[in-house]
Scaffold this motif. Structure first.
Motif, PDB file in Angstrom:
ATOM      1  N   VAL A 292      34.513  -8.654  57.322  1.00  0.00           N
ATOM      2  CA  VAL A 292      33.642  -8.255  56.215  1.00  0.00           C
ATOM      3  C   VAL A 292      34.524  -7.778  55.074  1.00  0.00           C
ATOM      4  CG1 VAL A 292      31.779  -6.735  55.466  1.00  0.00           C
ATOM      5  CG2 VAL A 292      31.817  -7.589  57.826  1.00  0.00           C
ATOM      6  N   LYS A 293      34.320  -8.337  53.898  1.00  0.00           N
ATOM      7  CA  LYS A 293      35.075  -7.951  52.707  1.00  0.00           C
ATOM      8  C   LYS A 293      34.131  -7.222  51.759  1.00  0.00           C
ATOM      9  CE  LYS A 293      37.870 -11.091  51.029  1.00  0.00           C
ATOM     10  NZ  LYS A 293      38.342 -12.402  50.497  1.00  0.00           N
ATOM     11  N   ARG A 294      34.504  -5.987  51.419  1.00  0.00           N
ATOM     12  CA  ARG A 294      33.735  -5.175  50.500  1.00  0.00           C
ATOM     13  C   ARG A 294      34.705  -4.489  49.536  1.00  0.00           C
ATOM     14  NH1 ARG A 294      30.069  -7.719  52.222  1.00  0.00           N
ATOM     15  NH2 ARG A 294      28.131  -6.977  53.215  1.00  0.00           N
ATOM     16  N   GLY A 295      34.708  -4.953  48.297  1.00  0.00           N
ATOM     17  CA  GLY A 295      35.601  -4.352  47.312  1.00  0.00           C
ATOM     18  C   GLY A 295      37.058  -4.512  47.709  1.00  0.00           C
ATOM     19  N   LYS A 296      37.741  -3.390  47.826  1.00  0.00           N
ATOM     20  CA  LYS A 296      39.153  -3.407  48.175  1.00  0.00           C
ATOM     21  C   LYS A 296      39.389  -3.406  49.686  1.00  0.00           C
ATOM     22  CE  LYS A 296      40.687  -1.046  43.955  1.00  0.00           C
ATOM     23  NZ  LYS A 296      41.469   0.085  43.401  1.00  0.00           N
ATOM     24  N   TRP A 297      38.294  -3.347  50.460  1.00  0.00           N
ATOM     25  CA  TRP A 297      38.421  -3.236  51.906  1.00  0.00           C
ATOM     26  C   TRP A 297      38.146  -4.571  52.584  1.00  0.00           C
ATOM     27  CZ3 TRP A 297      40.134   1.056  54.444  1.00  0.00           C
ATOM     28  CH2 TRP A 297      40.168   2.248  53.724  1.00  0.00           C
ATOM     29  N   ARG A 298      38.861  -4.797  53.663  1.00  0.00           N
ATOM     30  CA  ARG A 298      38.601  -5.950  54.535  1.00  0.00           C
ATOM     31  C   ARG A 298      38.718  -5.473  55.980  1.00  0.00           C
ATOM     32  NH1 ARG A 298      41.603 -11.012  56.307  1.00  0.00           N
ATOM     33  NH2 ARG A 298      43.541  -9.964  55.737  1.00  0.00           N
ATOM     34  N   THR A 299      37.622  -5.618  56.733  1.00  0.00           N
ATOM     35  CA  THR A 299      37.572  -5.143  58.115  1.00  0.00           C
ATOM     36  C   THR A 299      37.230  -6.307  59.033  1.00  0.00           C
ATOM     37  OG1 THR A 299      36.768  -2.994  57.333  1.00  0.00           O
ATOM     38  CG2 THR A 299      36.547  -3.468  59.684  1.00  0.00           C
ATOM     39  N   GLY A 300      37.875  -6.364  60.191  1.00  0.00           N
ATOM     40  CA  GLY A 300      37.641  -7.471  61.102  1.00  0.00           C
ATOM     41  C   GLY A 300      37.656  -7.064  62.558  1.00  0.00           C
ATOM     42  N   VAL A 301      36.951  -7.838  63.356  1.00  0.00           N
ATOM     43  CA  VAL A 301      36.908  -7.651  64.811  1.00  0.00           C
ATOM     44  C   VAL A 301      37.163  -9.005  65.468  1.00  0.00           C
ATOM     45  CG1 VAL A 301      35.491  -7.026  66.798  1.00  0.00           C
ATOM     46  CG2 VAL A 301      35.291  -5.727  64.670  1.00  0.00           C
ATOM     47  N   ALA A 302      37.994  -9.027  66.495  1.00  0.00           N
ATOM     48  CA  ALA A 302      38.243 -10.240  67.283  1.00  0.00           C
ATOM     49  C   ALA A 302      38.035  -9.908  68.756  1.00  0.00           C
ATOM     50  CB  ALA A 302      39.649 -10.762  67.038  1.00  0.00           C
ATOM     51  N   LEU A 303      37.283 -10.752  69.443  1.00  0.00           N
ATOM     52  CA  LEU A 303      37.028 -10.614  70.868  1.00  0.00           C
ATOM     53  C   LEU A 303      37.667 -11.795  71.576  1.00  0.00           C
ATOM     54  CD1 LEU A 303      33.250  -9.629  70.646  1.00  0.00           C
ATOM     55  CD2 LEU A 303      35.239  -8.111  70.663  1.00  0.00           C
ATOM     56  N   GLU A 304      38.600 -11.509  72.466  1.00  0.00           N
ATOM     57  CA  GLU A 304      39.447 -12.552  73.063  1.00  0.00           C
ATOM     58  C   GLU A 304      39.277 -12.583  74.576  1.00  0.00           C
ATOM     59  OE1 GLU A 304      44.166 -12.711  73.528  1.00  0.00           O
ATOM     60  OE2 GLU A 304      43.515 -12.995  71.452  1.00  0.00           O
ATOM     61  N   PHE A 305      38.982 -13.760  75.095  1.00  0.00           N
ATOM     62  CA  PHE A 305      38.838 -13.956  76.543  1.00  0.00           C
ATOM     63  C   PHE A 305      39.901 -14.937  77.012  1.00  0.00           C
ATOM     64  CE2 PHE A 305      37.119 -16.434  80.115  1.00  0.00           C
ATOM     65  CZ  PHE A 305      36.899 -15.406  81.025  1.00  0.00           C
ATOM     66  N   GLN A 306      40.657 -14.548  78.062  1.00  0.00           N
ATOM     67  CA  GLN A 306      41.732 -15.388  78.580  1.00  0.00           C
ATOM     68  C   GLN A 306      41.497 -15.685  80.063  1.00  0.00           C
ATOM     69  OE1 GLN A 306      45.446 -13.355  77.697  1.00  0.00           O
ATOM     70  NE2 GLN A 306      45.553 -14.345  75.696  1.00  0.00           N
ATOM     71  N   GLU A 307      41.605 -16.970  80.433  1.00  0.00           N
ATOM     72  CA  GLU A 307      41.361 -17.418  81.807  1.00  0.00           C
ATOM     73  C   GLU A 307      42.641 -17.394  82.637  1.00  0.00           C
ATOM     74  OE1 GLU A 307      37.864 -20.407  82.521  1.00  0.00           O
ATOM     75  OE2 GLU A 307      39.136 -21.201  80.935  1.00  0.00           O
ATOM     76  N   TRP A 308      43.107 -16.213  82.964  1.00  0.00           N
ATOM     77  CA  TRP A 308      44.319 -16.095  83.764  1.00  0.00           C
ATOM     78  C   TRP A 308      44.109 -16.526  85.211  1.00  0.00           C
ATOM     79  CZ3 TRP A 308      49.113 -15.467  82.103  1.00  0.00           C
ATOM     80  CH2 TRP A 308      49.327 -14.912  80.830  1.00  0.00           C
ATOM     81  N   SER A 309      42.868 -16.506  85.693  1.00  0.00           N
ATOM     82  CA  SER A 309      42.621 -16.859  87.090  1.00  0.00           C
ATOM     83  C   SER A 309      43.013 -18.305  87.391  1.00  0.00           C
ATOM     84  CB  SER A 309      41.141 -16.642  87.433  1.00  0.00           C
ATOM     85  OG  SER A 309      40.306 -17.412  86.582  1.00  0.00           O
TER      86      SER A 309
END
Length: 443
Positions: A292-309
């Protein structure tokens, strides 16, 4: 990661003892480290702990989200350095406290982004991104180490001699872009046939070494909500972007087939040793991200799933007689990442991030290999500045600095080695400091 050697016996009982002297260790291993997923490619990724990497305007998005390359058609050349300083410790019941790993690693990083529209007839921009990383400032492109560890070794830290990835991104509709990329690894094979005496002096040698690149897919899609759903007005979701990426599993591999004949001791067809090692394994990875970009700010979320099995199947593939590889068991992991960036002046800003990562190593005992790993909390900080005019350059130049800290939790392990007779219980913990810097020129 795992190596195993096998004797194909053509020997009488009296000669078996001499043959045993030539056997390689039954199990050896290499680290599963990867700079892109363990730390981040460029300082902007390191600073935000990869939370904003899917929306990075720099060339590293060719690995994380190649679709986003289409958002900026300007060319870019990037050069960077990364220094990692691990401080990984163990507290043993038998030997007290000791360092498991404290050897620093250094990576040189190069990147290129360019618009291919001029050489295509598609009528739209097609942007290519290329990334290259090499350990020890490109002095160890083919370096490889694989070993057992009586006193433990860390699963996810170590050098990565070669990191190579490229991606292509293009817009298919307003605000909607797709991308295709690949991670390139090397699979090497060596064949050795030699006659030798008991002192190790050889003759009639034949050595054949080959290496081939193996391509693994990276697929992604990126959506700018404003451009897609509200291009001509101000809507509440202006500045919101989402992306999804899939990275197929990849690994480097070295296989060695050796045949040794000792006249008078081991006659033809001789002693056969087959060694196969997997290194720098990265599992199938699914990532969903939003910013999300608002003015001078930029905030982000990443959800990562890894199949190590899936790694367990890879280790035992082609080895029907092997039901368990050193008691190694792996579990799938889920990693949340949160990042923020603040630009207080045009081209000048700070960034930071935090992530929590579970260990894919499920068991606390894996005989001979003795991998160590634990959950970790990752923090990042960074600074970037763009100079519009720099002496000797015709285009703006961007400078990036970043720091990342890994706080590794405590975990109990049992270390077992028949080679040394070690049978010990240890408690592990530690931390890792990462420093990164880069210079980029956009044109």
């Amino acid at each position: 990661m795992i190596s195993r050697s096998r004797l194909k016996p053509h020997l009488g009982p009296r000669r078996l003892g001499a043959a045993a002297l030539l056997l390689a260790p039954a199990i050896t291993c290499a680290n599963m480290g990867n700079i892109a997923t363990t730390y981040g490619v460029l300082p902007s990724d390191v600073a935000t702990v990869q939370a904003l990497s899917m929306f990075n305007t720099q060339v590293s998005t060719a690995y994380y989200n190649p679709a986003f390359l289409a958002r900026d058609t300007r060319g870019e050349m990037t050069a960077g350095l990364m220094h990692t300083d691990p401080n990984l410790k163990a507290d043993s019941q038998q030997h007290g406290k000791y360092k498991v790993q404290d050897d620093p690693t250094q990576q040189i990083l190069l990147g290129l982004r360019t618009d291919l529209s001029g050489i295509t007839e598609l009528g739209q921009s097609v942007v290519l991104g290329l990334l290259l990383g090499s350990e020890k400032y490109s002095q160890e492109l083919m370096a490889f180490t694989s070993q057992t560890a009586p006193y433990g070794q860390y699963f996810n830290h170590g050098r990565e001699p070669l990191f190579l990835s490229l991606g292509i991104g293009t817009n298919i509709w307003r605000g909607l872009a797709i991308g295709f990329g690949t991670r390139v690894t090397l699979h090497s094979d060596a064949k050795l046939v030699a006659h030798t005496d008991l002192s190790g002096n050889t003759q009639y040698e034949t050595l054949d070494v080959t290496a081939k690149p193996v391509l693994r897919p990276i697929l992604s899609m990126s959506l700018d909500w404003k451009e897609t759903f509200c291009p001509d007005a101000d809507c509440w979701y202006n500045g919101v972007e989402t992306a999804f990426a899939f990275r197929g599993y990849s690994y480097a591999r070295v296989s060695v087939d050796a045949n040794t004949i000792i006249p008078g001791t081991i006659p033809e067809p001789g002693l056969f040793i087959n060694l196969s090692t997997i290194d720098s394994y990265q599992p199938n990875t699914y990532v969903f991200g939003t910013q999300v970009k608002r003015g001078k700010w930029r905030t982000g979320v990443a959800l990562e799933f890894q199949e190590w099995s899936k790694l367990e199947d890879k280790l035992t593939a082609g080895h029907d007689d092997i039901k368990d590889v050193g008691d190694l068991q792996f579990r799938d992991t889920f990693t949340p990442r949160i990042g923020v960036e603040y630009e207080f002046e045009p081209g000048i800003g700070f960034s930071g991030g935090i992530a929590y990562q579970e260990s894919p190593l499920e068991t606390g005992v894996n005989k001979e290999i003795n991998y160590l790993d634990a959950r970790r909390t990752i923090f990042g900080l960074g600074f970037h500045a763009t100079a519009q005019r720099v002496y000797g350059f015709k285009h703006p130049v961007r400078f990036d600095l970043a720091y990342q800290y890994h706080a590794i939790g405590e975990r109990d392990f049992r270390l077992i080695s028949d080679q040394t007779g070690n049978n010990d219980r240890v408690k592990t913990d530690g931390d890792v400091n990462v420093f990164a810097a880069s210079i980029s020129m956009q044109f």
